[in-house]
Design an enzyme around this catalytic site. Structure first.
Site, PDB file in Angstrom:
ATOM      1  N   ARG A  87     -46.543   8.659  15.981  1.00  0.00           N
ATOM      2  CA  ARG A  87     -47.364   8.157  14.871  1.00  0.00           C
ATOM      3  C   ARG A  87     -48.616   9.014  14.680  1.00  0.00           C
ATOM      4  NH1 ARG A  87     -47.892   1.900  15.930  1.00  0.00           N
ATOM      5  NH2 ARG A  87     -48.413   2.796  17.912  1.00  0.00           N
ATOM      6  N   LYS A 118     -57.707  -1.369  11.153  1.00  0.00           N
ATOM      7  CA  LYS A 118     -57.444  -1.600   9.713  1.00  0.00           C
ATOM      8  C   LYS A 118     -57.091  -3.055   9.423  1.00  0.00           C
ATOM      9  CE  LYS A 118     -54.245   1.225   9.835  1.00  0.00           C
ATOM     10  NZ  LYS A 118     -53.031   1.875   9.856  1.00  0.00           N
ATOM     11  N   ARG A 137     -53.113  -2.845  23.752  1.00  0.00           N
ATOM     12  CA  ARG A 137     -52.985  -3.877  22.727  1.00  0.00           C
ATOM     13  C   ARG A 137     -51.851  -4.849  23.095  1.00  0.00           C
ATOM     14  NH1 ARG A 137     -52.985  -1.784  16.585  1.00  0.00           N
ATOM     15  NH2 ARG A 137     -50.973  -0.837  17.026  1.00  0.00           N
ATOM     16  N   ARG A 147     -46.329  -4.632  21.238  1.00  0.00           N
ATOM     17  CA  ARG A 147     -45.570  -4.287  20.035  1.00  0.00           C
ATOM     18  C   ARG A 147     -44.539  -3.235  20.398  1.00  0.00           C
ATOM     19  NH1 ARG A 147     -49.296  -2.988  14.782  1.00  0.00           N
ATOM     20  NH2 ARG A 147     -47.908  -1.201  14.710  1.00  0.00           N
ATOM     21  N   ARG A 168     -48.907   6.714   2.882  1.00  0.00           N
ATOM     22  CA  ARG A 168     -48.931   7.453   4.135  1.00  0.00           C
ATOM     23  C   ARG A 168     -48.471   8.888   3.982  1.00  0.00           C
ATOM     24  NH1 ARG A 168     -48.573   2.674   7.915  1.00  0.00           N
ATOM     25  NH2 ARG A 168     -48.286   3.381  10.004  1.00  0.00           N
TER      26      ARG A 168
END
Ligand code: AMP
Length: 216
Positions: free
Chosen positions: A167, A14, A123, A156, A89
């Site tokens: 999540r 995104k 990531r 992160r 969300r």
């Protein structure tokens, strides 16, 4: 004026796809997650409120999220439009948003949970300049160092297996129904999130009737 929402589970691209649209179309990119990360980095009051919630992969309370979004949109620096990422969300956020703003399209980046796990856990982020890396598809030249500024790369705080599962659960339980709501308004454009970045960007351009993406 173009007003877009981009949706998709974490790691679906995104942020990157929004930035590609922003740069080319002069849109303002509003990432609620980036706003919160800024507050955490700068030790603000809001940062103190959201730090633990974010690290656990949980959702921040609706009142605070709506306040942050309202204030950001009230800046009215979006003469050519905006692309909002990471919001709404859940059902309540969607209602708040639709009461105040018309949107032209919702871009939905599709990815399986399995692919999300593979991407997110590899990531890495440069905490200094914000550059994103991926140990599978987009490795830094020197292991663990940013190609741009040489700073040490980090994971992160919410890219741990536990936070990711939280999540994914939230996404399926709370965010999917939002997508269904937008679907009933016939504004959703489904885009396959698996191909390389530029191909995904071209698919977005095509479905929204925008000029093709050109590499510079
Ligand atoms: P993101 O970068 O979009 O994955 O957001 C990072 C984190 O910020 C999320 O895991 C939440 O803790 C928080 N956050 C971002 N957007 C929202 C939202 N719309 N509602 C609640 N929490 C959010």
């Amino acid at each position: 004026m173009r007003k877009y929402v981009i949706m998709g589970v974490q790691g679906s691209g995104k942020g990157t796809q929004s930035q590609m649209l922003r740069d080319d179309l002069d849109l303002v990119h509003i990432s609620v997650g980036d706003i919160f990360r800024w507050h955490v980095r700068n030790h603000t009051k809001i940062g103190a409120q959201v730090r633990r919630i974010m690290a656990a992969g949980d959702l921040v309370g609706d009142d605070l999220v709506e306040d942050v979004v309202r204030r950001r949109l009230d800046d009215h620096d979006w003469n050519f439009g905006f692309i909002i990422d990471g919001f709404p969300r859940n059902g309540r956020q969607a209602e708040f948003f639709m009461e105040s703003y018309d949107i032209d399209a919702v871009i939905h980046l599709q990815l399986t949970d399995e692919e999300v796990r593979r991407r997110v856990l590899s990531r890495r982020l440069c905490p200094n300049c914000g550059m994103d890396y991926n140990l599978i598809a987009d490795r830094p030249e020197e292991e663990g160092r940013c190609d741009i500024c040489g700073h040490e790369l980090v994971t992160r705080a919410d890219d741990t297996p536990e936070a990711l599962e939280a999540r994914l659960r939230d996404y399926h339980e709370k965010t999917r129904p939002v997508l269904e709501l937008f679907r009933r308004k016939e504004v959703v454009h489904d885009v396959d999130g698996r191909p390389p970045l530029e191909e995904v960007q071209q698919a977005i351009r095509k479905t929204l009737g925008l000029p093709a993406y050109r590499t510079r």
